[in-house]
Design a protein around this motif. Structure first.
Motif: not given
Length: 88
Positions: A59-85
């Motif tokens: 089950g590692s392949v489906p998990r990685l297919m979800h987690k890699i893009p999700a974590n990439g997006c999370f940090f992009v939005f985290y940094e965006f909102f941290r700077r915006m606020l």
């Protein structure tokens, strides 16, 4: 984004064996009986005997297919909102 995606992928891959054990322990057996007697070590031994070390990576392949893009997006939005606020 790349660093967040990479970190998420590595973290997910390394914790996959624990996720396999957790999922098996959460699955209720026939008659509502807890599988493996609820024992983490008994579950780990059973997984090892059933499929060897590679069974812990099921089950590692489906998990990685979800987690890699999700974590990439999370940090992009985290940094965006941290700077915006203007949060330090």
């Amino acid at each position: 984004m790349i660093a967040g995606a990479t970190a998420g992928g590595i973290g997910s891959y390394l914790t996959n064996p624990l996720d396999v054990i957790k999922t098996r322990l959460q699955t209720v057996g026939s008659g509502g009986v807890a599988p493996y007697g609820g024992s983490i070590s008994a579950c780990a031994v059973a997984v090892l005997e059933e499929g060897g070390l590679m069974a812990f990576l099921r089950g590692s392949v489906p998990r990685l297919m979800h987690k890699i893009p999700a974590n990439g997006c999370f940090f992009v939005f985290y940094e965006f909102f941290r700077r915006m606020l203007k949060v330090e």
